[in-house]
Write an enzyme that holds these catalytic residues in place. Structure first.
Site, mmCIF file in Angstrom:
data_model
loop_
_atom_site.group_PDB
_atom_site.id
_atom_site.type_symbol
_atom_site.label_atom_id
_atom_site.label_comp_id
_atom_site.label_asym_id
_atom_site.label_seq_id
_atom_site.Cartn_x
_atom_site.Cartn_y
_atom_site.Cartn_z
ATOM 1 C CB SER A 142 -5.517 1.427 1.921
ATOM 2 O OG SER A 142 -5.107 1.938 2.873
ATOM 3 C CE1 TYR A 186 -0.480 -0.775 0.347
ATOM 4 C CE2 TYR A 186 -1.231 0.148 2.423
ATOM 5 C CZ TYR A 186 -1.733 -0.971 1.422
ATOM 6 O OH TYR A 186 -2.540 -1.246 0.810
ATOM 7 C CE LYS A 236 -2.233 0.135 -2.317
ATOM 8 N NZ LYS A 236 -2.904 -0.606 -3.794
HETATM 9 P P1 NAD Z 1 -2.599 -9.599 -1.448
HETATM 10 O O1 NAD Z 1 -1.105 -9.842 -1.116
HETATM 11 O O2 NAD Z 1 -3.503 -10.705 -0.892
HETATM 12 O O3 NAD Z 1 -3.072 -10.005 -3.126
HETATM 13 C C1 NAD Z 1 -2.208 -8.704 -3.951
HETATM 14 C C2 NAD Z 1 -1.828 -10.005 -5.135
HETATM 15 O O4 NAD Z 1 -0.736 -9.175 -5.896
HETATM 16 C C3 NAD Z 1 -0.984 -11.376 -4.721
HETATM 17 O O5 NAD Z 1 -1.518 -12.241 -5.105
HETATM 18 C C4 NAD Z 1 0.906 -10.631 -5.359
HETATM 19 O O6 NAD Z 1 0.851 -12.157 -5.758
HETATM 20 C C5 NAD Z 1 0.402 -9.699 -6.469
HETATM 21 N N1 NAD Z 1 1.171 -9.164 -6.857
HETATM 22 C C6 NAD Z 1 1.957 -8.261 -6.034
HETATM 23 N N2 NAD Z 1 2.747 -7.189 -7.203
HETATM 24 C C7 NAD Z 1 2.594 -7.191 -7.500
HETATM 25 C C8 NAD Z 1 3.419 -7.683 -9.573
HETATM 26 N N3 NAD Z 1 4.328 -6.895 -9.348
HETATM 27 N N4 NAD Z 1 2.700 -8.573 -10.524
HETATM 28 C C9 NAD Z 1 1.829 -9.525 -10.060
HETATM 29 N N5 NAD Z 1 1.645 -9.463 -9.568
HETATM 30 C C10 NAD Z 1 1.634 -8.635 -8.204
HETATM 31 O O7 NAD Z 1 -3.500 -8.367 -1.189
HETATM 32 P P2 NAD Z 1 -5.136 -7.810 -0.949
HETATM 33 O O8 NAD Z 1 -5.459 -8.753 0.642
HETATM 34 O O9 NAD Z 1 -5.565 -9.462 -2.095
HETATM 35 O O10 NAD Z 1 -4.728 -6.700 -1.554
HETATM 36 C C11 NAD Z 1 -5.395 -6.365 -3.095
HETATM 37 C C12 NAD Z 1 -5.026 -4.620 -2.688
HETATM 38 O O11 NAD Z 1 -6.000 -4.193 -1.496
HETATM 39 C C13 NAD Z 1 -3.644 -4.079 -2.794
HETATM 40 O O12 NAD Z 1 -3.258 -3.134 -3.550
HETATM 41 C C14 NAD Z 1 -4.213 -3.557 -1.991
HETATM 42 O O13 NAD Z 1 -2.713 -2.688 -1.091
HETATM 43 C C15 NAD Z 1 -5.057 -2.562 -1.464
HETATM 44 N N6 NAD Z 1 -6.067 -2.794 -0.206
HETATM 45 C C16 NAD Z 1 -5.631 -4.417 0.859
HETATM 46 C C17 NAD Z 1 -6.409 -4.177 2.186
HETATM 47 C C18 NAD Z 1 -6.316 -5.266 3.222
HETATM 48 O O14 NAD Z 1 -6.787 -4.908 4.998
HETATM 49 N N7 NAD Z 1 -5.988 -6.546 2.743
HETATM 50 C C19 NAD Z 1 -6.998 -2.382 2.813
HETATM 51 C C20 NAD Z 1 -6.651 -1.205 1.090
HETATM 52 C C21 NAD Z 1 -6.664 -1.490 0.671
HETATM 53 C C1 WQD Z 2 -6.270 -3.054 12.795
HETATM 54 C C2 WQD Z 2 -6.360 -2.341 14.974
HETATM 55 C C3 WQD Z 2 -4.465 -2.372 15.940
HETATM 56 C C4 WQD Z 2 -3.624 -6.578 15.208
HETATM 57 C C5 WQD Z 2 -4.147 -2.035 7.862
HETATM 58 C C6 WQD Z 2 -3.328 -1.280 6.985
HETATM 59 C C7 WQD Z 2 -4.336 -0.042 6.601
HETATM 60 C C8 WQD Z 2 -5.377 -1.437 5.326
HETATM 61 C C9 WQD Z 2 -5.576 -2.137 6.323
HETATM 62 C C10 WQD Z 2 -4.064 -1.574 3.530
HETATM 63 C C11 WQD Z 2 -5.673 -1.552 15.092
HETATM 64 C C12 WQD Z 2 -4.904 -3.697 16.454
HETATM 65 C C13 WQD Z 2 -3.937 -5.771 15.547
HETATM 66 C C14 WQD Z 2 -2.870 -7.307 16.567
HETATM 67 C C15 WQD Z 2 -3.943 -5.250 17.405
HETATM 68 N N1 WQD Z 2 -4.792 -1.918 4.764
HETATM 69 N N2 WQD Z 2 -3.874 -4.675 16.317
HETATM 70 N N3 WQD Z 2 -3.766 -6.287 18.008
HETATM 71 O O1 WQD Z 2 -3.404 -0.905 11.172
HETATM 72 O O2 WQD Z 2 -6.049 -0.562 11.274
HETATM 73 O O3 WQD Z 2 -4.984 -0.786 8.739
HETATM 74 O O4 WQD Z 2 -4.788 -2.831 6.950
HETATM 75 O O5 WQD Z 2 -4.377 -0.812 2.915
HETATM 76 O O6 WQD Z 2 -3.697 0.368 5.162
HETATM 77 O O7 WQD Z 2 -2.303 0.123 7.833
HETATM 78 O O8 WQD Z 2 -4.979 -2.894 10.801
HETATM 79 O O9 WQD Z 2 -5.634 -4.897 11.111
HETATM 80 O O10 WQD Z 2 -3.367 -4.429 10.950
HETATM 81 O O11 WQD Z 2 -5.107 -3.345 13.089
HETATM 82 O O12 WQD Z 2 -4.709 -4.700 18.697
HETATM 83 O O13 WQD Z 2 -2.779 -8.108 16.823
HETATM 84 O O14 WQD Z 2 -6.377 -3.941 15.755
HETATM 85 O O15 WQD Z 2 -3.742 -1.403 16.793
HETATM 86 O O16 WQD Z 2 -5.906 -0.551 16.311
HETATM 87 P P1 WQD Z 2 -4.929 -1.007 10.552
HETATM 88 P P2 WQD Z 2 -4.987 -3.730 11.715
#
Ligand code: NAD
Ligand code: WQD
Length: 337
Positions: A126, A151, A155
């Site tokens: 991330s 979190y 990562k």
């Molecule tokens: P998500 O929660 O939709 O998917 C993650 C899945 O992992 C879920 O379906 C959950 O049931 C499963 N899971 C969690 N722990 C588990 C375990 N111990 N065993 C088996 N299954 C398990 O999330 P996502 O948005 O699809 O994210 C996928 C990956 O990408 C994650 O590693 C997340 O940290 C990373 N990521 C997400 C974002 C985002 O904003 N969505 C941004 C950056 C990184």
């Molecule tokens: C985006 C922008 C908020 C909600 C997070 C994790 C990052 C990654 C992505 C997993 C920011 C603003 C949001 C609202 C708002 N996930 N906002 N009102 O915080 O950039 O990143 O998700 O890895 O690790 O930290 O994403 O979508 O929460 O926010 O104004 O109700 O929108 O302040 O500027 P963020 P976000």
């Protein structure tokens, strides 16, 4: 046809990646405990691709259960490891849960890969690993700053574990993908994001527009940016999905320069919160009910990617923009009501 194990395959990014992998000729199996997802999403994957994907509903923190997935699939040639808990706020409340879940699952998957001779892994990282970045756009070598949440620290630690495993444990090759801010849904609207409690901007916008929320708050308009709201790099989930297909093809073709490589996945441009809202209003024809509120603790002012490495090494480029994200996220929100 190569077979890929997709952990977290019933989640948001995992399910979209299943579709892209199948569309590109891969065989796939999923391992998802369903702690934050439903396997009903696999019906959507089937409706799009015509393929039934098997999910093993195992907790990857359970070593014996993880092992049973590898035992049942001795022919897998790579793992895409999405499974993790991802809610920043929840991680602040329950740091031990996040460290236990996100690190134990990674260690179990890696131990099984060594035991069963599976060489290739793609890890979901991330942009939060950069913390308050010292330079913009961030490149893969921009140094980590202090993690803003447990979190984000899982990562950072996951990446460090992979780095050491790749360099000291023979035969494991990793690609670490650092996602910026994913959003949007598959064009079919048969799959999309179904967060348990939305806190990310895109689902907050669509939930407000459809009336699940009365209004939404823009967290701060006094930042040193072009309109005072924070800047992020929003990347469409299908572009993200395709980067995983390209990364697994890259690993399978032995194209790496080293056995642990890192790629930023963003569009390479910053979009402000207010610009994201205007993009939503333009594609939906609606006026969003929002107010300006105070800054949210832990938010960085601005972050966006330098994605040149993913383009030059993986041949990947984002095809979609913030309007495509809002259009597909809105279509999905209306469909899933
Ligand atoms: P998500 O929660 O939709 O998917 C993650 C899945 O992992 C879920 O379906 C959950 O049931 C499963 N899971 C969690 N722990 C588990 C375990 N111990 N065993 C088996 N299954 C398990 O999330 P996502 O948005 O699809 O994210 C996928 C990956 O990408 C994650 O590693 C997340 O940290 C990373 N990521 C997400 C974002 C985002 O904003 N969505 C941004 C950056 C990184
Ligand atoms: C985006 C922008 C908020 C909600 C997070 C994790 C990052 C990654 C992505 C997993 C920011 C603003 C949001 C609202 C708002 N996930 N906002 N009102 O915080 O950039 O990143 O998700 O890895 O690790 O930290 O994403 O979508 O929460 O926010 O104004 O109700 O929108 O302040 O500027 P963020 P976000």
């Amino acid at each position: 046809m190569s077979k890929i194990l997709v952990t977290g395959g019933c989640g948001y990014i995992g399910s979209h990646t299943l579709v892209d992998l199948i569309d590109n000729g891969f065989e796939v199996v999923a391992a998802d405990s369903l702690i934050n997802a439903s396997d009903g999403i696999l019906e959507g994957v089937k409706a799009i691709t015509g393929k039934t994907v098997q999910n093993y509903p195992v907790d990857l923190c359970d070593k014996a259960a993880t092992r049973s997935v590898f035992e049942a699939n001795p022919d897998i040639s790579g793992v895409i490891h999405f499974a993790a808990l991802k809610y920043v706020g929840e991680s602040v409340e329950k740091p031990l849960l996040y460290f236990r879940n996100n690190l134990d699952s990674l260690l179990n998957v890696l131990e099984c890969m060594v035991e069963f001779g599976v060489k290739n892994i793609i890890f979901s990282s991330s942009c939060s690993v950069y913390g308050n970045a010292t330079e913009l756009p961030v490149t893969e070598s921009t140094p980590f700053q202090t993690a803003e949440s447990p979190y984000a620290r899982t990562k950072q630690m996951g990446e460090q574990i992979l780095y050491d495993v790749c360099f000291h444990e023979k035969g494991i090759n990793a690609v670490i993908l650092r996602y910026f801010n994913p959003g949007g849904a598959h064009e079919s609207t048969l799959i999309g994001e179904a967060p348990t409690a939305a806190t990310n901007l895109v689902p907050v916008i669509t939930e407000t527009a459809i009336g699940k929320r009365k209004s939404m708050t823009v967290f701060g308009n006094d930042y040193p940016t072009r309109d005072g709201s924070c800047v992020r790099d929003y990347i469409h989930v299908m572009d993200l999905a395709n980067a995983h297909t390209k990364a697994i093809q890259y690993l399978l073709a032995n194209q790496q320069e080293s056995n642990c490589e890192i790629f930023n996945l963003g569009i390479g441009e910053g979009v402000t919160v207010l610009e994201a809202i205007y993009a939503f209003e333009a594609v939906s024809g609606l006026q969003l009910n929002y107010e300006i509120g105070p800054r949210r603790a832990g938010d960085v002012v601005a972050i966006y990617a330098n994605n040149n490495l993913a383009t030059s090494r993986l041949g990947w480029m984002a095809q979609r923009n913030i309007s495509d994200i809002m259009r597909t996220a809105w279509a999905w929100e209306q469909k899933r009501r």
